[in-house]
Structure formats: structure tokens, C-alpha cells
Design a protein around this motif. Structure first.
Motif, PDB file in Angstrom:
ATOM      1  N   GLY A  92      -9.367   5.386   2.543  1.00 29.92           N
ATOM      2  CA  GLY A  92      -9.229   4.423   1.459  1.00 29.92           C
ATOM      3  C   GLY A  92      -8.245   3.352   1.888  1.00 29.92           C
ATOM      4  O   GLY A  92      -7.414   3.583   2.783  1.00 29.92           O
ATOM      5  N   SER A  93      -8.349   2.172   1.262  1.00 29.13           N
ATOM      6  CA  SER A  93      -7.336   1.163   1.603  1.00 29.13           C
ATOM      7  C   SER A  93      -5.985   1.595   1.076  1.00 29.13           C
ATOM      8  O   SER A  93      -4.951   1.137   1.536  1.00 29.13           O
ATOM      9  CB  SER A  93      -7.744  -0.237   1.125  1.00 29.13           C
ATOM     10  OG  SER A  93      -8.131  -0.232  -0.205  1.00 29.13           O
ATOM     11  N   ILE A 128      -2.355   0.736   2.705  1.00 32.94           N
ATOM     12  CA  ILE A 128      -1.236   0.129   1.956  1.00 32.94           C
ATOM     13  C   ILE A 128       0.018   0.987   2.154  1.00 32.94           C
ATOM     14  O   ILE A 128       1.103   0.486   2.461  1.00 32.94           O
ATOM     15  CB  ILE A 128      -1.582   0.017   0.447  1.00 32.94           C
ATOM     16  CG1 ILE A 128      -2.757  -0.939   0.211  1.00 32.94           C
ATOM     17  CG2 ILE A 128      -0.356  -0.434  -0.370  1.00 32.94           C
ATOM     18  CD1 ILE A 128      -3.363  -0.854  -1.202  1.00 32.94           C
ATOM     19  N   PHE A 142      -1.725  -4.663  -8.261  1.00 34.73           N
ATOM     20  CA  PHE A 142      -2.222  -3.284  -8.127  1.00 34.73           C
ATOM     21  C   PHE A 142      -1.046  -2.302  -8.063  1.00 34.73           C
ATOM     22  O   PHE A 142      -0.090  -2.505  -7.301  1.00 34.73           O
ATOM     23  CB  PHE A 142      -3.083  -3.213  -6.856  1.00 34.73           C
ATOM     24  CG  PHE A 142      -3.724  -1.882  -6.613  1.00 34.73           C
ATOM     25  CD1 PHE A 142      -4.393  -1.200  -7.628  1.00 34.73           C
ATOM     26  CD2 PHE A 142      -3.678  -1.305  -5.350  1.00 34.73           C
ATOM     27  CE1 PHE A 142      -4.995   0.023  -7.393  1.00 34.73           C
ATOM     28  CE2 PHE A 142      -4.286  -0.085  -5.098  1.00 34.73           C
ATOM     29  CZ  PHE A 142      -4.934   0.586  -6.128  1.00 34.73           C
ATOM     30  N   TYR A 178       1.133  -0.658  -4.863  1.00 40.80           N
ATOM     31  CA  TYR A 178       2.167  -1.326  -4.047  1.00 40.80           C
ATOM     32  C   TYR A 178       3.554  -0.805  -4.456  1.00 40.80           C
ATOM     33  O   TYR A 178       4.380  -0.457  -3.610  1.00 40.80           O
ATOM     34  CB  TYR A 178       2.131  -2.848  -4.207  1.00 40.80           C
ATOM     35  CG  TYR A 178       0.768  -3.482  -4.069  1.00 40.80           C
ATOM     36  CD1 TYR A 178      -0.165  -2.995  -3.152  1.00 40.80           C
ATOM     37  CD2 TYR A 178       0.402  -4.582  -4.855  1.00 40.80           C
ATOM     38  CE1 TYR A 178      -1.418  -3.585  -3.032  1.00 40.80           C
ATOM     39  CE2 TYR A 178      -0.845  -5.173  -4.732  1.00 40.80           C
ATOM     40  CZ  TYR A 178      -1.753  -4.663  -3.829  1.00 40.80           C
ATOM     41  OH  TYR A 178      -2.993  -5.233  -3.723  1.00 40.80           O
ATOM     42  N   THR A 206      -3.275  -9.643  -4.057  1.00 41.21           N
ATOM     43  CA  THR A 206      -4.580  -9.007  -4.292  1.00 41.21           C
ATOM     44  C   THR A 206      -5.561 -10.137  -4.572  1.00 41.21           C
ATOM     45  O   THR A 206      -5.344 -10.926  -5.488  1.00 41.21           O
ATOM     46  CB  THR A 206      -4.506  -8.078  -5.520  1.00 41.21           C
ATOM     47  OG1 THR A 206      -3.237  -7.471  -5.550  1.00 41.21           O
ATOM     48  CG2 THR A 206      -5.594  -7.046  -5.469  1.00 41.21           C
ATOM     49  N   ASN A 210      -6.732  -7.197  -9.147  1.00 40.98           N
ATOM     50  CA  ASN A 210      -7.081  -6.126 -10.073  1.00 40.98           C
ATOM     51  C   ASN A 210      -5.814  -5.839 -10.873  1.00 40.98           C
ATOM     52  O   ASN A 210      -4.780  -5.618 -10.252  1.00 40.98           O
ATOM     53  CB  ASN A 210      -7.494  -4.881  -9.281  1.00 40.98           C
ATOM     54  CG  ASN A 210      -7.646  -3.657 -10.141  1.00 40.98           C
ATOM     55  OD1 ASN A 210      -7.862  -3.768 -11.335  1.00 40.98           O
ATOM     56  ND2 ASN A 210      -7.521  -2.481  -9.541  1.00 40.98           N
ATOM     57  N   ASP A 212      -4.933  -8.138   0.056  1.00 35.22           N
ATOM     58  CA  ASP A 212      -5.750  -6.991  -0.329  1.00 35.22           C
ATOM     59  C   ASP A 212      -7.028  -7.541  -0.955  1.00 35.22           C
ATOM     60  O   ASP A 212      -7.049  -7.963  -2.112  1.00 35.22           O
ATOM     61  CB  ASP A 212      -4.944  -6.131  -1.310  1.00 35.22           C
ATOM     62  CG  ASP A 212      -5.706  -4.913  -1.802  1.00 35.22           C
ATOM     63  OD1 ASP A 212      -6.925  -4.822  -1.556  1.00 35.22           O
ATOM     64  OD2 ASP A 212      -5.070  -4.064  -2.459  1.00 35.22           O
ATOM     65  N   THR A 237     -12.187  -2.439   1.462  1.00 33.02           N
ATOM     66  CA  THR A 237     -12.513  -1.066   1.081  1.00 33.02           C
ATOM     67  C   THR A 237     -14.017  -0.851   0.993  1.00 33.02           C
ATOM     68  O   THR A 237     -14.775  -1.796   0.755  1.00 33.02           O
ATOM     69  CB  THR A 237     -11.866  -0.708  -0.275  1.00 33.02           C
ATOM     70  OG1 THR A 237     -12.199   0.638  -0.613  1.00 33.02           O
ATOM     71  CG2 THR A 237     -12.348  -1.605  -1.403  1.00 33.02           C
TER      72      THR A 237
HETATM   73  N1  PMP Z   1      -6.643  -2.399  -3.740  1.00 31.99           N
HETATM   74  C1  PMP Z   1      -7.115  -2.729  -4.939  1.00 31.99           C
HETATM   75  C2  PMP Z   1      -6.842  -4.091  -5.465  1.00 31.99           C
HETATM   76  C3  PMP Z   1      -7.857  -1.810  -5.693  1.00 31.99           C
HETATM   77  O1  PMP Z   1      -8.304  -2.143  -6.898  1.00 31.99           O
HETATM   78  C4  PMP Z   1      -8.092  -0.526  -5.161  1.00 31.99           C
HETATM   79  C5  PMP Z   1      -8.876   0.516  -5.911  1.00 31.99           C
HETATM   80  N2  PMP Z   1      -8.618   0.649  -7.228  1.00 31.99           N
HETATM   81  C6  PMP Z   1      -7.575  -0.236  -3.905  1.00 31.99           C
HETATM   82  C7  PMP Z   1      -6.862  -1.193  -3.216  1.00 31.99           C
HETATM   83  C8  PMP Z   1      -7.731   1.111  -3.281  1.00 31.99           C
HETATM   84  O2  PMP Z   1      -9.027   1.337  -2.923  1.00 31.99           O
HETATM   85  P1  PMP Z   1      -9.444   2.543  -2.006  1.00 31.99           P
HETATM   86  O3  PMP Z   1      -8.225   3.341  -1.683  1.00 31.99           O
HETATM   87  O4  PMP Z   1     -10.437   3.311  -2.818  1.00 31.99           O
HETATM   88  O5  PMP Z   1     -10.042   1.926  -0.792  1.00 31.99           O
END
Ligand code: PMP
Length: 365
Positions: free
Chosen positions: A87-88, A92, A113, A116, A156, A160, A187, A217
Motif C-alpha cells: 500500500g502507499s 508514507i 490524509f 501523515y 495530496t 482526500n 501523494d 496506489t
Molecule cells: N493516500 C491517500 C490520499 C489515500 O486516500 C489513501 C487511501 N485511503 C492512501 C494514501 C493509502 O492507500 P493504500 O495504502 O491503500 O495504497
């Protein structure tokens, strides 16, 4: 007796709570709370994942080599600049761990988000937020919040939970004005959905400056949240740091196979994009027709405002939708208690949300 004590900051963390996925007493659920791709994963990705079952006794390729090559081919990149993560979120976390220590500051926008701040506190660093303008990141406010202790700035893009974006020009202005030792992390989790001429994923900056990273992601457009696959483009010295720090086998063989098939399935990606291109403006227009205000989201969700309190509050709307099995996301933890975030779902789900909100607003008047 003295007990083990966690590092400073860790007990200040409010644990991340993902979008709900069930409602007590409601059998049929429509989950629109986590911005997961509406159409599910590519059938080819599903088949590729299943095909790995017989080899699960083998460790995966620790470098995600074939996946990185496939991503590189899809976007015309150098695979050595790509690092994959579980996952990202993992990426992070690794960036914060690598570049921020006790007392250092990690800066992002007011409604940024949540992870962070969580990862910053996990390193005994200090999360710092800069005010937004009309629920958009404000480059001047971010720059004004930079101090000698700032080590990372997260943008971001699109954001989000607001769904708004920062233009290519503004991002370049931010990078140019930040001190060179400050790492800028863009991001771009929702990048695949955006259709605006002045938008950039941040790839250009990640490729052309030694202090900018772009994160992506597979959890959103590719709808592989359950497989946990993120990736990023890193300047060589930062990619080297990430590869030293990450777990040796951070992506399972199944996840690598699924993500590889997904990134190669360009036709399915186009289908998902076309779906969102139709339903995002549809949702915004329907919500507007109901008298509800939304942000100008360019992602796969809308952020909708409700009256501060009373029968038509966000809390009441959330409960009303939940009773019909429609799970959307309250965003009080992002400092937006009057708003709900609604993921673009299938056509049927989107129509159900609008019908339910019509009844909700009608019922209280
Ligand atoms: N960055 C943002 C802005 C997100 O909204 C999300 C998931 N909610 C993520 C990172 C993490 O995503 P993932 O770990 O599923 O790749």
C-alpha cells in the motif's frame, strides 16, 4: 515495577479507523466509505492472483521486479526509480521514518490524509497543518508554516477527503520555494481519475528534482485495496534509502501478480475511468438539485455538506443511509463534522444514495 514505555508521541495517536463495512441488523450492504474502485478489480488481476496459489511456499521476489517493470512500461518510466510498498501507506510510513526524527516537523494541509500525522507521531516527530482556502491546499499557507524543523511536506493531489487538487503551476511554485533539504511528497492516490489540463501527478517533479517524490496506489482505480500495493517514483538517492529500509519481502507474490495484471489491463482501466467520468458529475448534479453543497471533487468520491445540526445534519444523514445499507464516510476526524464523503459506486448504488437522500431531506422538512 517499571514497564516498557513507548516512544514520545505514540500514545497521542488516534488509531486510524477505515471505512465501516457492516451495519448491525442490515443484511445487504453497499460500501461507499473507502473510495474503492466501483467496478472491482480487473478479471485478469483476479485470475493472476489465483494462479499464484500453488507457489505460496516460495518467498516472493523481494524487489517486485516484474511489477516495477510493468509499471515502468505503462508510464514510460525507469524501473530503478520505482519502489513498491504494501500500500502507499507503507511508503508514507517509510519516508517519514527515514527523514523525520524526534522534534522534526511533518507538514501538510489542514484536512490532509490522516496517515501523515499518524506516522509522524510514530517517529516522535510533530505533525503540523497549514490552513486551506475553500477546502483546497494553499501553497502560501504551506510555505508560511515551514520552519527550520520541517523535514517533509505532503501534498495530496487530488486531496482526500476534499477531492480538490493543486495545479501543476502551484506545485512547481511550492517546490521552488521550499528549502532544498525539505522532501516534498506528492501523494497522487487518485491521479488516474483526474481530467484537468492544469493537473499534474507530480511525476515531472519526482523525475527532475532530487527532493520530490510521487506516490501512487493500486487501491483506488485498480480496486486492489485488499492486495495492498502502492508504488512511487523516487530520485535515486531516496529510492536507495527506501530499499535499505523496507521489509525484505514487503509485497506478497499474490499481490505482485495481481497488480502486474491490473496495470497491463489498460482496457479495464479505461472502463473504470469512463464509469467515473459519467457518475462523478451525475452525483454532483443530483446532490446540487437536492440543495446540497459539494466540493469540486476530481476523484472517485464526493464531499457533501449538511446543516451543522438538527434533523438534516451529517450525523443524521449518515444514520439514515446506514439503515438502508448505504455506508458512507463521516469525516469529523478530518475536522469536517458537517460533511460526508461518498464514494462513487455502481450506477445502482449511486441512484440508491440519491433516492435515500431525497427521502432523508423530505422526511425532516
Ligand atoms: N493516500 C491517500 C490520499 C489515500 O486516500 C489513501 C487511501 N485511503 C492512501 C494514501 C493509502 O492507500 P493504500 O495504502 O491503500 O495504497
Amino acid at each position: 515495577m517499571s514497564l516498557p514505555t513507548p516512544q514520545p508521541g505514540i500514545l497521542d495517536i488516534a488509531a486510524y479507523v477505515g471505512g465501516e463495512s457492516s451495519v448491525k441488523g442490515v443484511e445487504r450492504i453497499y460500501k461507499l466509505s473507502s473510495n474503492e474502485g466501483a467496478l472491482g478489480p480487473s478479471p485478469k488481476a483476479q485470475a493472476a492472483l489465483v494462479a499464484t496459489a500453488g507457489k505460496l511456499h516460495r518467498y516472493p521476489d523481494g524487489g517486485s521486479t516484474e511489477l516495477r517493470k510493468a509499471i515502468a512500461a505503462r508510464y514510460g518510466l525507469d524501473p530503478t526509480t520505482i519502489v513498491c510498498g504494501a500500500g502507499s501507506d507503507e511508503l508514507i510510513g517509510l519516508l517519514v521514518k527515514a527523514y523525520a526524527g524526534p522534534g522534526d516537523e511533518v507538514l501538510y494541509s489542514e484536512h490532509g490524509f490522516l496517515m501523515y500525522g499518524i506516522y509522524a507521531k510514530g517517529c516522535s516527530a510533530v505533525p503540523v497543518t497549514a490552513p486551506e482556502r475553500n477546502l483546497c491546499a494553499d501553497v502560501d499557507a504551506l510555505l508560511a508554516a515551514v520552519t527550520d524543523k520541517t523535514k517533509l511536506v505532503f501534498v495530496t493531489n487530488p486531496s482526500n477527503p476534499t477531492g480538490t487538487y493543486t495545479s501543476a503551476e502551484e506545485l512547481a511554485r511550492l517546490r521552488a520555494a521550499l528549502p532544498s533539504h525539505v522532501l516534498l511528497v506528492i501523494d497522487a492516490a487518485y491521479a488516474e481519475y483526474v481530467d484537468r489540463n492544469d493537473y499534474t501527478t507530480g511525476l515531472d517533479l519526482a523525475q527532475n528534482t532530487p527532493n520530490t517524490v510521487m506516490l501512487r496506489t493500486f487501491s483506488k482505480l485498480h480496486a486492489l485495496g485488499g492486495a495492498r500495493v502502492g508504488w512511487g517514483v523516487f530520485p535515486p538517492a531516496i529510492a536507495d534509502v527506501m530499499n535499505r529500509l523496507r521489509s525484505p519481502f514487503n509485497l506478497t507474490s499474490s499481490s505482485q501478480a495481481a497488480a502486474r495484471a491490473a496495470i497491463e489491463d489498460v482496457e479495464f482501466q479505461a472502463l473504470c475511468k469512463t464509469h467515473n467520468d459519467y457518475w462523478l458529475p451525475w452525483m454532483k448534479a443530483e446532490l446540487k438539485a437536492l440543495g446540497l453543497h459539494t466540493t469540486d471533487s476530481v476523484a472517485n468520491f464526493v464531499l457533501v455538506q449538511f446543516p451543522a445540526d438538527g434533523a438534516h445534519s451529517a450525523k443524521a444523514a449518515h444514520a439514515f443511509l446506514q439503515n438502508r445499507g448505504l455506508i458512507v464516510r463521516p469525516v469529523g476526524s478530518y475536522g469536517l463534522p458537517e460533511w460526508l464523503r461518498i464514494t462513487i459506486g455502481t450506477g445502482e448504488e449511486n441512484q440508491m444514495v440519491i433516492a435515500a437522500l431525497k427521502d432523508f431531506l423530505g422526511a425532516g422538512s
